[in-house]
Design a protein around this motif. Structure first.
Motif, PDB file in Angstrom:
ATOM      1  N   THR A 145      49.605  23.127  54.643  1.00 50.12           N
ATOM      2  CA  THR A 145      50.918  23.766  54.586  1.00 50.12           C
ATOM      3  C   THR A 145      52.030  22.763  54.263  1.00 50.12           C
ATOM      4  OG1 THR A 145      51.178  23.433  56.964  1.00 50.12           O
ATOM      5  CG2 THR A 145      50.286  25.557  56.257  1.00 50.12           C
ATOM      6  N   ASN A 146      51.671  21.492  54.030  1.00 52.56           N
ATOM      7  CA  ASN A 146      52.676  20.447  53.815  1.00 52.56           C
ATOM      8  C   ASN A 146      53.739  20.486  54.911  1.00 52.56           C
ATOM      9  OD1 ASN A 146      54.089  18.316  52.655  1.00 52.56           O
ATOM     10  ND2 ASN A 146      55.214  19.629  51.251  1.00 52.56           N
ATOM     11  N   ALA A 147      53.294  20.332  56.144  1.00 50.06           N
ATOM     12  CA  ALA A 147      54.191  20.450  57.303  1.00 50.06           C
ATOM     13  C   ALA A 147      55.292  19.399  57.273  1.00 50.06           C
ATOM     14  CB  ALA A 147      53.367  20.325  58.585  1.00 50.06           C
ATOM     15  N   GLY A 148      56.397  19.736  57.909  1.00 50.91           N
ATOM     16  CA  GLY A 148      57.551  18.845  57.922  1.00 50.91           C
ATOM     17  C   GLY A 148      57.766  18.246  59.296  1.00 50.91           C
ATOM     18  N   GLY A 196      49.574  21.652  50.458  1.00 54.13           N
ATOM     19  CA  GLY A 196      50.508  22.769  50.326  1.00 54.13           C
ATOM     20  C   GLY A 196      49.914  24.002  49.675  1.00 54.13           C
ATOM     21  N   SER A 197      48.623  23.993  49.336  1.00 53.13           N
ATOM     22  CA  SER A 197      48.037  25.167  48.675  1.00 53.13           C
ATOM     23  C   SER A 197      47.441  26.145  49.692  1.00 53.13           C
ATOM     24  CB  SER A 197      47.003  24.742  47.642  1.00 53.13           C
ATOM     25  OG  SER A 197      45.872  24.192  48.263  1.00 53.13           O
ATOM     26  N   SER A 419      65.515  27.068  49.147  1.00 52.52           N
ATOM     27  CA  SER A 419      64.116  27.498  49.193  1.00 52.52           C
ATOM     28  C   SER A 419      63.897  28.440  50.370  1.00 52.52           C
ATOM     29  CB  SER A 419      63.204  26.281  49.347  1.00 52.52           C
ATOM     30  OG  SER A 419      61.902  26.682  49.728  1.00 52.52           O
ATOM     31  N   ILE A 420      63.132  29.507  50.153  1.00 55.85           N
ATOM     32  CA  ILE A 420      62.887  30.482  51.224  1.00 55.85           C
ATOM     33  C   ILE A 420      61.781  30.024  52.178  1.00 55.85           C
ATOM     34  CG2 ILE A 420      63.661  32.440  49.820  1.00 55.85           C
ATOM     35  CD1 ILE A 420      60.541  33.159  49.686  1.00 55.85           C
ATOM     36  N   SER A 421      61.129  28.920  51.853  1.00 56.97           N
ATOM     37  CA  SER A 421      60.196  28.334  52.819  1.00 56.97           C
ATOM     38  C   SER A 421      60.282  26.832  52.723  1.00 56.97           C
ATOM     39  CB  SER A 421      58.762  28.790  52.583  1.00 56.97           C
ATOM     40  OG  SER A 421      57.939  28.220  53.594  1.00 56.97           O
ATOM     41  N   ALA A 422      60.940  26.229  53.704  1.00 57.33           N
ATOM     42  CA  ALA A 422      61.152  24.792  53.652  1.00 57.33           C
ATOM     43  C   ALA A 422      59.918  24.040  54.113  1.00 57.33           C
ATOM     44  CB  ALA A 422      62.344  24.405  54.508  1.00 57.33           C
ATOM     45  N   GLU A 423      59.347  24.488  55.242  1.00 51.35           N
ATOM     46  CA  GLU A 423      58.226  23.711  55.788  1.00 51.35           C
ATOM     47  C   GLU A 423      57.120  24.557  56.381  1.00 51.35           C
ATOM     48  OE1 GLU A 423      59.789  21.124  58.852  1.00 51.35           O
ATOM     49  OE2 GLU A 423      60.279  22.794  60.181  1.00 51.35           O
ATOM     50  N   HIS A 424      57.225  25.868  56.393  1.00 51.86           N
ATOM     51  CA  HIS A 424      56.182  26.708  57.004  1.00 51.86           C
ATOM     52  C   HIS A 424      55.220  27.294  55.993  1.00 51.86           C
ATOM     53  CE1 HIS A 424      59.034  27.551  60.663  1.00 51.86           C
ATOM     54  NE2 HIS A 424      58.616  26.310  60.607  1.00 51.86           N
ATOM     55  N   GLY A 425      55.543  27.224  54.719  1.00 54.22           N
ATOM     56  CA  GLY A 425      54.657  27.787  53.699  1.00 54.22           C
ATOM     57  C   GLY A 425      54.917  29.262  53.461  1.00 54.22           C
ATOM     58  N   ILE A 426      54.045  29.851  52.656  1.00 52.39           N
ATOM     59  CA  ILE A 426      54.204  31.240  52.227  1.00 52.39           C
ATOM     60  C   ILE A 426      53.246  32.169  52.976  1.00 52.39           C
ATOM     61  CG2 ILE A 426      53.997  32.808  50.241  1.00 52.39           C
ATOM     62  CD1 ILE A 426      56.417  30.933  50.084  1.00 52.39           C
ATOM     63  N   ILE A 464      49.821  33.289  49.543  1.00 50.95           N
ATOM     64  CA  ILE A 464      50.717  32.630  48.568  1.00 50.95           C
ATOM     65  C   ILE A 464      51.012  33.517  47.361  1.00 50.95           C
ATOM     66  CG2 ILE A 464      51.124  30.729  46.974  1.00 50.95           C
ATOM     67  CD1 ILE A 464      49.710  28.838  48.700  1.00 50.95           C
TER      68      ILE A 464
ATOM     69  N   ARG B 179      65.343  21.100  41.285  1.00 50.01           N
ATOM     70  CA  ARG B 179      65.981  21.286  42.579  1.00 50.01           C
ATOM     71  C   ARG B 179      66.050  19.964  43.311  1.00 50.01           C
ATOM     72  NH1 ARG B 179      63.403  26.527  45.248  1.00 50.01           N
ATOM     73  NH2 ARG B 179      64.987  27.951  44.524  1.00 50.01           N
ATOM     74  N   LEU B 181      65.985  19.685  46.562  1.00 44.49           N
ATOM     75  CA  LEU B 181      65.612  19.957  47.952  1.00 44.49           C
ATOM     76  C   LEU B 181      64.618  18.919  48.467  1.00 44.49           C
ATOM     77  CD1 LEU B 181      65.126  23.808  47.579  1.00 44.49           C
ATOM     78  CD2 LEU B 181      67.139  22.590  48.446  1.00 44.49           C
ATOM     79  N   LYS B 183      62.806  19.617  51.089  1.00 44.88           N
ATOM     80  CA  LYS B 183      61.695  20.415  51.614  1.00 44.88           C
ATOM     81  C   LYS B 183      61.651  21.733  50.856  1.00 44.88           C
ATOM     82  CE  LYS B 183      61.504  19.042  56.500  1.00 44.88           C
ATOM     83  NZ  LYS B 183      61.873  19.503  57.868  1.00 44.88           N
ATOM     84  N   ASN B 185      58.380  24.431  50.391  1.00 45.15           N
ATOM     85  CA  ASN B 185      56.952  24.741  50.445  1.00 45.15           C
ATOM     86  C   ASN B 185      56.699  26.163  49.955  1.00 45.15           C
ATOM     87  OD1 ASN B 185      56.270  22.253  51.336  1.00 45.15           O
ATOM     88  ND2 ASN B 185      55.898  22.820  53.455  1.00 45.15           N
ATOM     89  N   TYR B 188      52.204  26.211  44.799  1.00 49.38           N
ATOM     90  CA  TYR B 188      51.551  24.999  44.316  1.00 49.38           C
ATOM     91  C   TYR B 188      52.562  23.983  43.809  1.00 49.38           C
ATOM     92  CZ  TYR B 188      47.550  28.181  44.366  1.00 49.38           C
ATOM     93  OH  TYR B 188      46.592  29.092  44.722  1.00 49.38           O
TER      94      TYR B 188
END
Lengths: 466, 466
Positions: A145-148, A196-197, A419-426, A464, B179, B181, B183, B185, B188
């Motif tokens: 998830t490419n956590a932050g 992040g995939s 971005s609508i998802s900064a660190e939690h993913g889709i 995703i 962008r 940004l 962060k 996520n 891909y």
């Protein structure tokens, strides 16, 4: 032979869970998503993961990878069909190597984040990824998830901390990309494609991660601010004054800390009420005295310029932990208050005040009396822009308006270049919204990559891609 | 209509070069590769680049993107067939935005790296990418090859400095991923897929890049070392002592500096002869006095532990530049001496002494009297392991053995867990070798990505993929 029997032959019957044993893996920890599965399997090696993927392919069974099951977007929960096999990576929990000359650690995907932090610390090094669920989330999930988290300002997201990966591909092959090299320009960046995939292209089974020197001293302070504009100005001052020593810059609205002190009365605010608070952390490579001296220099400037009204500087590790604990308790305090509508968004830091003002106003117009519990990693432009119901509206009625609130907030994020998802993913949560906010060109590129690497579409379907 | 006419209609005849006008674009700067092209085109906007790509697709013409033509692997030179269209990005040279609140700069691909550094500095910020060809290489080329340089230790490669990209895809669409940004996520990681893909998946037309605070003070020193092992130990000491303030750690063999002082007699070594030299740079966010004090502390430790024999600390900016100039003159000095066989490799820093000892011995056994001009970015595990002919062998005879030397050195790199291209990329130079050193799984994944994003194989054919 049926898939269940083949899985049991491969892994041992004890590692193929069904019925009640499987249940804890089929609901996400917030209880927002519940799915069904043919089985939950618990392979113990990358070879076993590869074997599971090959078996599932042969039987046409969807594969749902899962780490600590702490995700916030339903990315690790299968759909309701019951055909999927959930692949838990938790038994992949070995430390493969730790190298203090090269400052790298190689761990398996199922290692709990806190365990990795501890291994590093015992070797006199820092593994800086740090987030609220670190006691139960896994490194594999962090990478998928490419956590932050709270140290991104200085050390980057999970992506920036990964040097190499081991991945089981959608074909059931093992890609051994476990290298600790700082520079390697030999072809396409497969590593960052898998990071992040969210398990839709393969299953990360191990990673080589960057370690850093442990700071010699840290200094933490809570700062009272008249406005969000002051918070952004203070961030600029802190970046200039501390450089790379600035390792944390969180912002919290008054309402955010108010809910903490109501939910947890033993937690006390060391400052009087003010519209906004910033939590600053500076990590020093010299001495505690040096850290304090620099810290007071920047705070003095901030007070003189009227950016800050007051500040409480932690005088001990215990006080520093108490300040961080305030910040980290916001989510739990919100849960104690009841369901709320969460947004994990980012906009360029300079646009945050305008974004918050505009979005607050739109929400008040739509749902008068709604409460804004706004906090987050200002240093990264990342806000947890959460919305709590007005006392006059029943919880169930409020949640019925969730999609309307999402739409309003995310439209505003998009309008502010965010971005609508900064660190939690889709995951499955924001999958539909991706179609609204991603350009058709980007979506087409993503779909073609998915098709190329997972032509049968068995890897974590329904996540995703819209 | 033929392609040349259509290109001239799109861009104006003056931006479609053929014959002698095209020649400078058809040979790489080292004179190792010469190709042929239907034309060299110089679009001035991303829309024009997209138009060129669509025209070339329609006519089935291969497309070779080119920035400053300073690459070291032949990645921007077309093949000999003469069907390709070289797309020079040099006219895409505008500064689109510079934001000192968010510390980002958005520039077009054809901007010269030094120009971008200058724009940042004029705004009181640092753009830290720095390499020998910075006066003529372009940001687009830097990103397409994921360039490294001398500041990677602290700030990362070009990849780590890019927040967003604008790319013309192989379809001739524009992907607007510009962008700033920290962060994001949402699906891909297209950005990192294009970075380092050397123009084989699309053409980068602009980028949003990270800026950093300018250091308040810098301290540079040349340190005399008894061995490469001491250099690695000194690196550990410097990392622990300076943390993020350590912005440069280069190593140079005696032979490397010897060729500089012979080629450029006005350049003087401030230290007596010793087997190895390290060049250290520390950037301080406080004051010159603070930088010097920390520097002397670490050097004192190194001298006491016998890691260093002597050190020359620059007392002025001019002296500091002179020290860096020694390091940066090695390649030019080698060229003055005649052709040599270059290797841009990386291994984990801790394994560098073993790698150099083993490889030197193998080379001496194969070509007695060969001279090792070994230098590079030790802090990143990246060596320029160059090999000069023995005086007894004629230059032409020595170059005939180039493939044998590549094989020997790269086999040794591979055996030490390293990369055959640390920062220069694959281009056409190392394409054949990729098949030898990349796993079949990785190659298959790369081929499938290439096929998915460039199904007709028109983007920079003959580069990277074997």
């Amino acid at each position: 032979m049926d898939l269940l029997t083949e899985l049991a032959n491969l892994l041992g019957a004890g590692q193929v869970l069904t019925g009640q044993d499987a249940a804890p893996y089929l609901t996400d920890w917030r209880g927002r998503y519940t799915g069904a599965a043919l089985a939950v399997v618990r392979p113990g090696t990358a070879d076993e993961v590869a074997g599971v993927v090959r078996l599932c392919r042969r039987h046409g069974a969807p594969i749902v990878p899962q780490g600590g099951n702490t995700g916030l977007a339903g990315g690790a929960t299968p759909d309701a069909e019951g055909r999927a096999v959930v692949v838990s990576t938790r038994r992949l929990d070995r430390l493969r190597a730790l190298d203090t000359d090269d400052d790298t650690i190689t761990v398996e995907a199922g290692c709990v984040l806190q365990t990795v932090q501890d291994w590093a610390r015992e070797a006199g090094r820092l593994f800086p990824l740090s987030l609220a669920s670190e006691g139960s989330c896994t490194v594999g999930g962090n990478l998928a998830t490419n956590a932050g988290g709270t140290q991104v300002l200085r050390y980057g997201n999970a992506r920036e901390l990964a040097l190499g990966l081991e991945v089981v591909t959608a074909d059931g092959d093992i890609w051994d990309g476990l290298r600790g090299l700082r520079k390697d320009n030999t072809g396409y960046d497969l590593r960052d494609l898998y990071i992040g995939s969210e398990g839709t292209l393969g299953i990360i089974t191990a990673a080589t991660l960057r370690l850093y020197p442990l700071p010699v001293a840290q200094c933490t302070a809570l700062v009272a601010l008249p406005s969000l504009e002051s918070a952004v100005a203070l961030l600029g001052l802190a970046r200039a004054g501390f450089g790379a020593a600035l390792t944390g810059f969180e912002v919290m609205s008054h309402a955010s800390l108010d809910v903490v002190t109501r939910a947890f009365p033993d937690q006390k605010l060391p400052l009087g009420p003010t519209p906004w608070y910033a939590l600053l952390e500076v990590s020093d490579s010299e001495s505690a005295a040096h850290a304090q001296e620099r810290f007071h220099g920047v705070l003095q400037q901030a007070l003189e310029q009227g950016l800050a009204q007051d500040a409480a500087v932690a005088a001990s590790l215990a006080q520093s932990r108490a300040l961080w604990h305030l910040r980290e308790s916001i989510s739990a305090a919100q849960s104690w208050e009841g369901k709320n509508i969460k947004h994990d968004i980012s906009v360029p830091a300079s646009r945050i005040p305008a974004f918050v003002a505009a979005t607050d106003a739109l929400l008040q117009a739509a749902i008068p009396g709604v409460r804004h519990v706004t906090f987050g990693h200002l240093g990264d432009g990342n806000l947890h822009y959460n919305v709590s119901r007005p006392p006059a509206i029943a919880a169930a009625d409020f949640l019925l308006r969730q999609d309307e609130v999402y739409r309003l907030v995310h439209d505003s994020v998009h309008a502010h270049g965010g971005s609508i998802s900064a660190e939690h993913g889709i995951g499955q949560l924001k999958r539909g919204e991706l179609a609204r906010y991603k350009s058709p060109v980007a979506l087409s590129l993503m779909r073609r990559i998915k098709q190329a690497l997972d032509p049968d579409g068995l890897m974590n379907p329904g996540k995703i891609l819209p």
